[in-house]
Scaffold this motif. Structure first.
Motif, PDB file in Angstrom:
ATOM      1  N   TYR A   3      36.950  37.516  38.207  1.00  4.70           N
ATOM      2  CA  TYR A   3      35.969  36.494  37.862  1.00  4.70           C
ATOM      3  C   TYR A   3      35.140  36.866  36.644  1.00  4.70           C
ATOM      4  O   TYR A   3      34.565  36.004  35.989  1.00  4.70           O
ATOM      5  CB  TYR A   3      35.049  36.210  39.055  1.00  4.70           C
ATOM      6  CG  TYR A   3      34.168  37.350  39.430  1.00  4.70           C
ATOM      7  CD1 TYR A   3      32.984  37.590  38.758  1.00  4.70           C
ATOM      8  CD2 TYR A   3      34.527  38.220  40.453  1.00  4.70           C
ATOM      9  CE1 TYR A   3      32.176  38.654  39.090  1.00  4.70           C
ATOM     10  CE2 TYR A   3      33.722  39.281  40.796  1.00  4.70           C
ATOM     11  CZ  TYR A   3      32.551  39.494  40.118  1.00  4.70           C
ATOM     12  OH  TYR A   3      31.749  40.549  40.440  1.00  4.70           O
ATOM     13  N   PHE A  60      34.440  33.707  44.310  1.00  6.68           N
ATOM     14  CA  PHE A  60      34.755  35.131  44.318  1.00  6.68           C
ATOM     15  C   PHE A  60      33.535  35.963  43.953  1.00  6.68           C
ATOM     16  O   PHE A  60      33.289  37.017  44.536  1.00  6.68           O
ATOM     17  CB  PHE A  60      35.905  35.443  43.357  1.00  6.68           C
ATOM     18  CG  PHE A  60      37.256  35.274  43.968  1.00  6.68           C
ATOM     19  CD1 PHE A  60      37.860  36.294  44.681  1.00  6.68           C
ATOM     20  CD2 PHE A  60      37.941  34.081  43.837  1.00  6.68           C
ATOM     21  CE1 PHE A  60      39.104  36.141  45.252  1.00  6.68           C
ATOM     22  CE2 PHE A  60      39.191  33.902  44.408  1.00  6.68           C
ATOM     23  CZ  PHE A  60      39.773  34.941  45.115  1.00  6.68           C
ATOM     24  N   GLU A  64      31.960  38.763  46.442  1.00  8.06           N
ATOM     25  CA  GLU A  64      31.792  40.171  46.068  1.00  8.06           C
ATOM     26  C   GLU A  64      30.331  40.597  46.184  1.00  8.06           C
ATOM     27  O   GLU A  64      30.033  41.688  46.666  1.00  8.06           O
ATOM     28  CB  GLU A  64      32.292  40.437  44.653  1.00  8.06           C
ATOM     29  CG  GLU A  64      32.188  41.908  44.303  1.00  8.06           C
ATOM     30  CD  GLU A  64      32.811  42.241  42.973  1.00  8.06           C
ATOM     31  OE1 GLU A  64      32.038  42.570  42.060  1.00  8.06           O
ATOM     32  OE2 GLU A  64      34.046  42.180  42.875  1.00  8.06           O
TER      33      GLU A  64
END
Length: 72
Positions: A3, A60, A64
């Motif tokens: 990302y 994403f 994370e």
């Protein structure tokens, strides 16, 4: 997904919040739209500069960040 090639933090844009590169749309904006019931196709219709890959990059990023959060 990597990302980081889609998301940047620039202190001169949106007060240093993570944004999608080439836009002023923050990760928070996208996550908020999804949380409020918009589907990815609706977001893309309202903001043609956003595609499935950019929306997924926001998810994403959030995943994370959540994974790195520790409770002491």
């Amino acid at each position: 997904m990597k990302y980081k090639k889609y998301i940047e933090v620039d202190t001169s844009k949106r007060f240093g919040k993570p944004i999608l590169i080439g836009t002023r749309i923050s990760v928070y904006d996208v996550l908020n739209w999804l949380a409020n019931g918009m589907c990815q196709s609706e977001i893309s219709a309202d903001f043609p500069e956003l595609n499935q890959k950019l929306i997924s990059a926001c998810l994403f990023y959030a995943a994370e960040k959540e994974n790195r959060t520790r409770v002491a």
